[in-house]
Structure formats: C-alpha cells, structure tokens
Scaffold this active site. Structure first.
Site, PDB file in Angstrom:
ATOM      1  N   LYS A  54      38.848  29.452  35.949  1.00  0.00           N
ATOM      2  CA  LYS A  54      37.874  30.483  36.611  1.00  0.00           C
ATOM      3  C   LYS A  54      36.392  29.664  36.876  1.00  0.00           C
ATOM      4  O   LYS A  54      35.725  28.509  36.112  1.00  0.00           O
ATOM      5  CB  LYS A  54      37.822  31.568  35.953  1.00  0.00           C
ATOM      6  CG  LYS A  54      38.974  32.418  35.684  1.00  0.00           C
ATOM      7  CD  LYS A  54      38.221  33.483  34.539  1.00  0.00           C
ATOM      8  CE  LYS A  54      39.678  34.925  35.007  1.00  0.00           C
ATOM      9  NZ  LYS A  54      40.488  34.264  33.881  1.00  0.00           N
ATOM     10  N   HIS A  81      35.195  36.392  34.570  1.00  0.00           N
ATOM     11  CA  HIS A  81      34.615  35.088  35.927  1.00  0.00           C
ATOM     12  C   HIS A  81      32.601  36.125  35.429  1.00  0.00           C
ATOM     13  O   HIS A  81      31.599  34.683  35.088  1.00  0.00           O
ATOM     14  CB  HIS A  81      34.184  35.824  36.733  1.00  0.00           C
ATOM     15  CG  HIS A  81      35.364  35.070  37.538  1.00  0.00           C
ATOM     16  ND1 HIS A  81      37.042  36.212  37.419  1.00  0.00           N
ATOM     17  CD2 HIS A  81      36.205  34.061  38.456  1.00  0.00           C
ATOM     18  CE1 HIS A  81      37.897  35.271  38.319  1.00  0.00           C
ATOM     19  NE2 HIS A  81      37.255  34.300  38.645  1.00  0.00           N
ATOM     20  N   SER A 122      37.978  36.563  42.185  1.00  0.00           N
ATOM     21  CA  SER A 122      37.752  38.013  40.732  1.00  0.00           C
ATOM     22  C   SER A 122      37.471  39.229  40.646  1.00  0.00           C
ATOM     23  O   SER A 122      37.217  39.279  41.803  1.00  0.00           O
ATOM     24  CB  SER A 122      35.715  37.291  40.880  1.00  0.00           C
ATOM     25  OG  SER A 122      35.194  38.119  39.610  1.00  0.00           O
ATOM     26  N   GLY A 124      36.047  41.075  39.139  1.00  0.00           N
ATOM     27  CA  GLY A 124      35.000  42.155  39.018  1.00  0.00           C
ATOM     28  C   GLY A 124      33.775  41.299  40.446  1.00  0.00           C
ATOM     29  O   GLY A 124      33.107  42.388  41.197  1.00  0.00           O
TER      30      GLY A 124
END
Length: 153
Positions: A54, A81, A122, A124
């Site tokens: 990531k 992340h 990601s 989030g």
C-alpha cells in the site's frame, strides 16, 4: 505636484502620486528561502525495496504557507493506508509541516526488472492521482519503467 492645465482641467481628477513599495525585509526573504529548502529536504519517495504494498500520496505544507510538496510513502508493513500516515505524519509534523493525505493505492515494485506499477485505491482516503505519483517516482527511480492504471488488482 503639477496640476492639469487647459479647458478640461476642472473635469479631470488630480494627478496620481507615484508610490514605491519597499521590498520585503531581508529577514522575511531569508525565512521563506529556509522554509522552501526544508520542504525540499524531505525525501520525495520512501517505499519498500520490493514487493506489492500500500502507498499514500501526502501533501506537505507549512501552516498558513502557500508552498507545498507532494511525497510518496509506502510499505507492506501497513495493514491499512491510514497506518502509513499514522507512522510518517508525526515525523513530518515535528519538522513543522502539515500533512494531508491526497489518496492511496498500491505499488508493485520489481527491482530485478526495474519496473513499478501503481494501481488500486484506498478505501479510507480514496484513489490517489496515480499520474502524479508516477511522476514523483520517476524522479527518484530514473532508470525504471513505471506505469499506472485504474485496475484494482
């Protein structure tokens, strides 16, 4: 200061004064240069030496400042992340920077083939601008073939 002359003089506004603005004090210029140098001293890329992991694209900026710099951070040690930002954020904030995550994704780093692939997103933070990420990576990994896609895997 000279006045206008002639029959239209009563209709014309008074002449403007020439005003000169002094340059910014030397201390301001030096401080701005020092802040820019400190911004440039932060490594543009810190990623794992190989594997798929990531990454996040982070914008660094001084509080209230206009100058900014985008940097790439990535590691396989991060389960999510936000773990990357939790690790690098405090380090950069100690230097006086505000950190804002612009998004994330994944990097597939194959040093043996000198190739990288940027992809994914990601959950989030949303998808980083992979084109920007690739341009930053190319400045550090100049002899690599670096590509990006909107693929999730």
């Amino acid at each position: 200061m000279a006045r206008h002359k002639g029959p239209y003089a009563p209709l014309l506004p008074p002449p403007c004064r020439r005003v000169t603005v002094p340059p910014a004090p030397r201390a301001w210029r030096l401080r701005a240069a020092a802040m820019a140098a400190q911004l440039e001293s932060v490594p543009a890329v810190e990623i794992d030496p190989d594997g798929t992991f990531k990454y996040i694209l982070v914008r660094l900026q001084r509080a209230g400042g206009a100058e900014h710099r985008d940097v790439v951070r990535g590691t396989a040690a991060a389960e999510f992340h936000n773990h990357i930002l939790e690790r690098v954020g405090p380090e950069l904030e100690k230097l006086g920077f505000e950190c804002k995550c612009l998004g994330g994704g994944k990097i597939e780093h194959r040093p043996q083939q000198k190739k990288m692939r940027v992809f994914g997103l990601s959950t989030g933070y949303g998808k980083a601008d992979h084109a920007v990420t690739v341009e930053i990576l190319k400045k550090v990994y100049q002899d690599y073939e670096i590509t990006w896609s909107d693929d999730k895997k």
